[in-house]
Design an enzyme around this catalytic site. Structure first.
Site, PDB file in Angstrom:
ATOM      1  N   GLN A  39      78.315  94.660 -69.735  1.00 43.96           N
ATOM      2  CA  GLN A  39      79.705  94.243 -69.894  1.00 43.96           C
ATOM      3  C   GLN A  39      80.227  93.678 -68.572  1.00 43.96           C
ATOM      4  O   GLN A  39      79.764  94.086 -67.487  1.00 43.96           O
ATOM      5  CB  GLN A  39      80.551  95.429 -70.325  1.00 43.96           C
ATOM      6  CG  GLN A  39      80.211  95.919 -71.732  1.00 43.96           C
ATOM      7  CD  GLN A  39      80.874  97.253 -72.036  1.00 43.96           C
ATOM      8  OE1 GLN A  39      82.086  97.334 -72.102  1.00 43.96           O
ATOM      9  NE2 GLN A  39      80.065  98.282 -72.185  1.00 43.96           N
TER      10      GLN A  39
HETATM   11  N1  LIG Z   1      68.554  90.673 -84.931  1.00 37.98           N
HETATM   12  C1  LIG Z   1      68.318  91.239 -83.752  1.00 37.98           C
HETATM   13  N2  LIG Z   1      69.188  92.115 -83.251  1.00 37.98           N
HETATM   14  C2  LIG Z   1      68.906  92.667 -82.046  1.00 37.98           C
HETATM   15  C3  LIG Z   1      67.732  92.369 -81.322  1.00 37.98           C
HETATM   16  N3  LIG Z   1      67.750  93.070 -80.166  1.00 37.98           N
HETATM   17  C4  LIG Z   1      68.880  93.784 -80.179  1.00 37.98           C
HETATM   18  N4  LIG Z   1      69.588  93.554 -81.296  1.00 37.98           N
HETATM   19  C5  LIG Z   1      70.891  94.126 -81.695  1.00 37.98           C
HETATM   20  O1  LIG Z   1      71.877  93.669 -80.772  1.00 37.98           O
HETATM   21  C6  LIG Z   1      72.857  94.673 -80.572  1.00 37.98           C
HETATM   22  C7  LIG Z   1      73.000  94.976 -79.094  1.00 37.98           C
HETATM   23  O2  LIG Z   1      71.779  95.544 -78.624  1.00 37.98           O
HETATM   24  P1  LIG Z   1      71.721  96.433 -77.291  1.00 37.98           P
HETATM   25  O3  LIG Z   1      70.284  96.702 -77.020  1.00 37.98           O
HETATM   26  O4  LIG Z   1      72.613  97.597 -77.398  1.00 37.98           O
HETATM   27  O5  LIG Z   1      72.323  95.404 -76.244  1.00 37.98           O
HETATM   28  P2  LIG Z   1      72.522  95.606 -74.663  1.00 37.98           P
HETATM   29  O6  LIG Z   1      72.032  94.366 -74.016  1.00 37.98           O
HETATM   30  O7  LIG Z   1      71.881  96.875 -74.223  1.00 37.98           O
HETATM   31  O8  LIG Z   1      74.100  95.678 -74.536  1.00 37.98           O
HETATM   32  P3  LIG Z   1      74.972  96.410 -73.358  1.00 37.98           P
HETATM   33  O9  LIG Z   1      74.487  97.807 -73.251  1.00 37.98           O
HETATM   34  O10 LIG Z   1      76.378  96.328 -73.817  1.00 37.98           O
HETATM   35  O11 LIG Z   1      74.753  95.622 -72.119  1.00 37.98           O
HETATM   36  C8  LIG Z   1      72.399  95.883 -81.406  1.00 37.98           C
HETATM   37  O12 LIG Z   1      73.069  95.853 -82.644  1.00 37.98           O
HETATM   38  C9  LIG Z   1      70.917  95.636 -81.604  1.00 37.98           C
HETATM   39  O13 LIG Z   1      70.395  96.239 -82.760  1.00 37.98           O
HETATM   40  C10 LIG Z   1      66.813  91.424 -81.892  1.00 37.98           C
HETATM   41  O14 LIG Z   1      65.775  91.062 -81.339  1.00 37.98           O
HETATM   42  N5  LIG Z   1      67.170  90.896 -83.101  1.00 37.98           N
END
Ligand SMILES: Nc1nc2c(ncn2[C@@H]2O[C@H](COP(=O)(O)OP(=O)(O)OP(=O)(O)O)[C@@H](O)[C@H]2O)c(=O)[nH]1
Ligand SMILES: [Mg+2]
Length: 204
Positions: free
Chosen positions: A71
């Protein structure tokens, strides 16, 4: 010859853990990637506040992988994790065209950081399962990856949900850190170190 050096390095430093820092905008899929690598399965995630860290074993190498919250208010703290980083994984949501220029700015900011001067940079073009995902070629253009001159970089198409592309990404990092270990192993130092490719590689 490189393989011999890495075997020597492995013998001399069997418990060496390489450090990976994973960054990228919120919702890119970093935490999903971390737990897919650590547990081998998809987990339900919440936006990360602060960081997660897990051990990831790839072949005979151990990695300490840091997943940092993406974020906007958390991004200034990424740099506090950079010291002694062997490789950076920059996770990008390939469908997030609206924020591609913000992702690019964050990428180029970290490339300028002194603690990452020798780090390999792996860009994960994530969410390739979604139909409006940009291709690796489109993302390379949008992110101006070919203007990266001082780092060894690579872009890998991934789907963190299924794990597709993650092993290929880890393989690229493994080759980089093994090359580094070989070059810095005392026994190996009188030998010519294996040449690193000058041109970045790109996988479609
Ligand atoms: N369709 C799809 N969704 C994904 C993929 N990777 C992650 N997501 C989805 O994207 C959303 C965010 O994923 P996170 O892994 O929490 O993202 P993050 O980068 O850690 O986000 P922050 O912790 O806020 O920085 C979740 O709903 C996941 O299930 C992917 O390869 N394909
Ligand atoms: Mg997260």
């Amino acid at each position: 010859m490189g393989q011999l050096f890495s075997l020597v390095a492995q013998y001399l430093f069997p418990n060496k853990e390489y450090k990976i820092v994973m960054v990228g905008l919120d919702n890119a899929g970093k935490t999903t990637t971390l737990y897919r690598l650590h547990l081998g399965e998809a987990v339900v995630t919440q936006p990360t506040v602060g960081s997660n860290v897990e051990c990831v074993q790839y072949k005979n190498l151990k990695f300490e992988v840091w997943d940092l919250g993406g974020q906007a208010n958390l991004r200034p703290s990424w740099a506090t994790y950079y010291r002694s980083t062997d490789a950076v994984i920059v996770v990008i949501d390939s469908t997030d065209r609206a924020r591609a220029s913000i992702a690019k700015n964050e990428l180029f900011n970290l490339l300028d950081h002194e603690h990452l001067a020798g780090s390999a940079i792996l860009i994960m073009a994530n969410k390739q399962d979604l139909k409006d995902a940009m291709t690796v070629k489109e993302m390379s253009d949008v992110l101006a990856l070919h203007s990266i001159k001082r780092h060894d970089w690579h872009i890998q198409a991934t789907c963190a949900k299924t794990g597709e592309g993650l092993m290929e990404g880890m393989e690229w990092i493994a080759q980089r850190v093994k090359g580094e270990a070989a070059a810095t192993t005392p026994l190996a130092s009188p030998q010519p170190s294996p040449a690193k490719p000058l041109a970045p590689q790109m996988r479609a």
